[in-house]
Design a protein around this motif. Structure first.
Motif, short mmCIF file in Angstrom:
data_model
loop_
_atom_site.label_atom_id
_atom_site.label_comp_id
_atom_site.label_asym_id
_atom_site.label_seq_id
_atom_site.Cartn_x
_atom_site.Cartn_y
_atom_site.Cartn_z
N LYS A 1 -51.20 35.89 31.27
CA LYS A 1 -52.34 35.86 30.35
C LYS A 1 -52.57 37.29 29.88
N GLU B 1 -55.83 30.31 29.92
CA GLU B 1 -55.35 29.53 31.08
C GLU B 1 -54.59 28.28 30.64
N GLN B 2 -55.19 27.57 29.66
CA GLN B 2 -54.55 26.34 29.17
C GLN B 2 -53.17 26.64 28.59
N ARG B 3 -53.11 27.70 27.77
CA ARG B 3 -51.83 28.03 27.13
C ARG B 3 -50.80 28.48 28.17
N LEU B 4 -51.26 29.24 29.14
CA LEU B 4 -50.33 29.70 30.17
C LEU B 4 -49.70 28.52 30.90
N LYS B 5 -50.54 27.53 31.22
CA LYS B 5 -50.05 26.36 31.96
C LYS B 5 -49.00 25.62 31.12
N ILE B 6 -49.32 25.42 29.82
CA ILE B 6 -48.37 24.70 28.95
C ILE B 6 -47.05 25.47 28.86
N GLN C 1 -45.82 27.74 30.95
CA GLN C 1 -45.10 27.79 32.22
C GLN C 1 -44.42 26.46 32.53
N ASP C 2 -45.10 25.35 32.20
CA ASP C 2 -44.48 24.03 32.42
C ASP C 2 -43.21 23.91 31.58
#
Ligand code: 5AD
Ligand code: SF4
Length: 440
Positions: free
Chosen positions: A338, A360-365, A367-368
Motif C-alpha cells: 500500500k 487495502e481493498q486494492r492490495l487484496k485484489i 495480491q490475489d
C-alpha cells in the motif's frame, strides 16, 4: 570484552550493511551475541521505506528499555532521515548513524562507553569510506550478496531512498572482484550483485584503456568478469530500473550460462498517468515492450516486480490498468505494497491521498491476482527437473530447502545432508509458496 546485538529491518542492502558492521566490530575485539538481553551494545539497523518500520522500531526499543545495555545505537535509513526526532521520541538512544557512516560506529560506541559523549548523531554521506574500512566477511554463506552500487538519483516521488542512501555511486570493479574472489574462496557458490539500481552501474574499470583516463564498466562487463571467477556456480543481479534496462543486458543472459534466467524489474503501476506522477520515466507500453523484447532474446526469462497501490490520485481505472498489465506479463513472484506517505517526498504533499480502506481493498485484489499467476507458474514446473542449491534444513527431520533459478523455494526429503550442494530435483507437486520435489 564488549558484546553487541544487531537487529536488522528491511531490505537485503540492510542485511549486507549489518554483516559488514558486525565483521568490523568483531575485528575490533567485540563479541556478537544473539540475545539482546546479553548485550552491552544494542544496534538497530533500520528501514524507512514504509511507515510501519518506524512504529516497529520504536516499539522494539520501548520493549527492550529495561535491558541493561550500556549503549543503544540506531542506524540506517530512519536514523538518516529522522535522527533528531528519534532522539526526542526515545531518550534511551545514544547513537544515531546513517547508512553511509557505519564504519564510524566503533569510534562512537567507544566515546559513549568512556563517558566522553552521551549522544552522537552522524548523517554524513561518506560514500566509499565504509567499504574501505570494513574487513573481509567472516562467516561466508553458500549464497552471498555484493553491493556494487548504492544510492539513487531517480527521485521517484513516493520514495525516501535518494534522501536516506544519498546519490548514486558505483564501487570500482577492482574492489567488487576482490570481494567476490574472497567470498568464492571461502565457500560461496552463488553471488548476487546488489544495489538500488544496478543497471545504471558505471564503476571504475580495473585498468586504464588507451584514450580513456578513467574508463568505466557497465553491469554487463561486470557480470562477465564475475562469471569467470573460479568456484562460481550461480549468478544473479538486482534491482533493475525499467528505464535503464537495455538490450545488452538481455543478451548477456544468453552469453553467461550461470546467470539465472530470472530478473526483478519493478513496474510499480500499470497506469501511465500514475507512472508520470511517480516520476518513473517510462510508460506501461515501453515497459511491456522491453519485457517482450527480453522474452524474444532469451525465451527462458521470467520476471518479478514490485507494485504500489493507492498512490495519490489513483482511480479505479488506474488500478485496473495495473491489473491489465499483470495479466499481460504473468509474473512468477511479486511484492506489492500500500502506498505509504514518506515525509519529505513530493507524493506525501499531494492532495488527493487515497483512503486506507480503498488501498487495502486494492492490495487484496492485486495480491490475489499475483498469487494465482505464481501458483500457475509453480504448477507448470511439476514433472520437470530443476537445478536446486540447498541453503538450509526444513522444519521436519530429513527435510531440506533450496532455491531453483527462479528463486522459488524447493523442498525435498533426503537421508544425506544437502546443505551447500547443487542437485537436480524432479518437481512432484506445487504449493502456493514452494514446490516439493525429489533429488534425482
Ligand atoms: N510506499 C509504499 N511502497 C514503497 N516502496 C518504496 N517507497 C514506498 C512507499 N512510500 C516500494 C516500491 C519499491 C520497494 C522496494 O518498496 O515498490 O520498489
Ligand atoms: Fe526509490 Fe525510485 Fe530510486 Fe527505486 S528507483 S530506490 S523506487 S527513487
Amino acid at each position: 570484552m564488549i558484546s553487541f546485538y544487531i537487529k536488522t529491518y528491511g531490505c537485503m542492502m540492510n542485511v549486507y550493511d549489518s554483516n559488514k558492521m558486525a565483521d568490523l566490530l568483531v575485528s575490533k575485539g567485540y563479541t556478537q551475541v544473539l540475545n539482546p538481553y546479553d548485550a552491552d551494545v544494542l544496534i538497530f539497523y533500520t528501514c524507512n521505506v514504509r511507515e510501519k518500520a518506524v512504529h516497529k522500531l520504536l516499539s522494539d526499543i520501548g520493549r527492550l528499555k529495561f535491558v541493561n545495555a550500556k549503549v543503544i545505537a540506531v542506524g540506517g535509513c530512519i536514523a538518516q532521515s529522522e535522527g533528531k526526532r528519534l532522539f526526542e521520541r526515545a531518550p534511551s538512544i545514544n547513537i544515531s548513524f546513517g547508512p553511509q557512516t557505519y564504519h564510524k560506529l566503533p569510534e562512537y560506541i567507544d566515546k559513549v562507553l568512556k563517558g566522553e559523549r552521551e549522544r552522537i548523531i552522524d548523517s554524513t554521506f561518506y560514500k566509499m569510506d565504509k567499504f574501505l574500512s570494513c574487513p573481509k566477511k567472516r562467516n561466508v554463506s553458500i549464497s552471498e550478496h555484493i553491493a556494487i552500487q548504492e544510492g539513487c538519483d531517480n527521485f521517484c516521488t513516493y520514495c525516501i531512498v535518494p534522501y536516506t542512501r544519498g546519490r548514486e555511486y558505483s564501487r570500482p570493479v577492482k574492489d567488487i572482484l576482490e570481494e567476490a574472489k574472497w567470498l568464492l574462496d571461502n565457500g560461496a557458490q552463488e553471488l548476487v550483485l546488489w544495489g538500488q539500481n544496478v543497471n545504471s552501474y558505471h564503476g571504475e574499470a580495473p585498468y586504464i584503456t588507451i584514450g580513456h583516463h578513467k574508463a568505466t564498466w557497465r553491469i554487463e562487463q561486470l557480470l562477465q568478469a564475475v562469471a569467470q571467477l573460479p568456484g562460481i556456480r550461480r549468478l544473479r543481479y538486482s534491482t533493475s530500473h525499467p528505464k535503464d534496462f537495455n538490450e545488452a543486458l538481455m543478451y548477456v543472459h544468453n552469453e553467461i550460462p550461470l546467470l539465472v534466467p530470472f530478473t526483478h524489474i519493478p513496474v510499480q503501476s500499470g497506469s501511465d498517468r500514475i507512472l508520470k506522477q511517480m516520476n518513473r520515466g517510462y510508460t506501461s507500453a515501453e515497459y511491456l515492450y522491453k519485457l517482450n523484447k527480453f522474452r524474444e532474446i532469451c525465451p527462458a526469462i521470467q520476471f518479478s516486480s514490485d507494485f504500489i497501490v493507492g498512490f495519490p490520485g489513483e482511480t479505479e481505472e488506474d488500478f485496473k490498468d495495473t491489473l491489465r498489465l499483470v495479466e499481460q506479463v504473468k509474473y512468477t513472484i511479486s511484492y506489492s505494497f500500500k502506498y505509504s506517505p514518506r515525509s519529505g517526498t513530493p507524493a506525501a504533499k499531494m492532495l488527493d491521498q487515497v483512503p486506507e480502506k480503498i488501498k487495502e481493498q486494492r492490495l487484496k485484489i492485486l495480491q490475489d491476482t499475483l498469487l494465482q499467476d505464481q501458483i500457475t507458474f509453480n504448477k507448470a514446473l511439476v514433472d520437470k527437473t530443476q537445478e536446486v542449491l540447498f541453503y538450509k534444513k526444513g522444519k521436519r527431520v530429513k527435510q531440506y530447502i533450496g532455491k531453483n533459478v527462479y528463486m522459488q523455494s524447493v523442498v525435498v526429503e533426503s537421508e544425506k545432508d544437502l546443505i551447500g550442494k547443487f542437485k537436480d530435483v524432479l518437481i512432484k507437486s506445487a504449493e502456493e509458496n514452494c514446490v516439493i520435489g525429489q533429488v534425482v
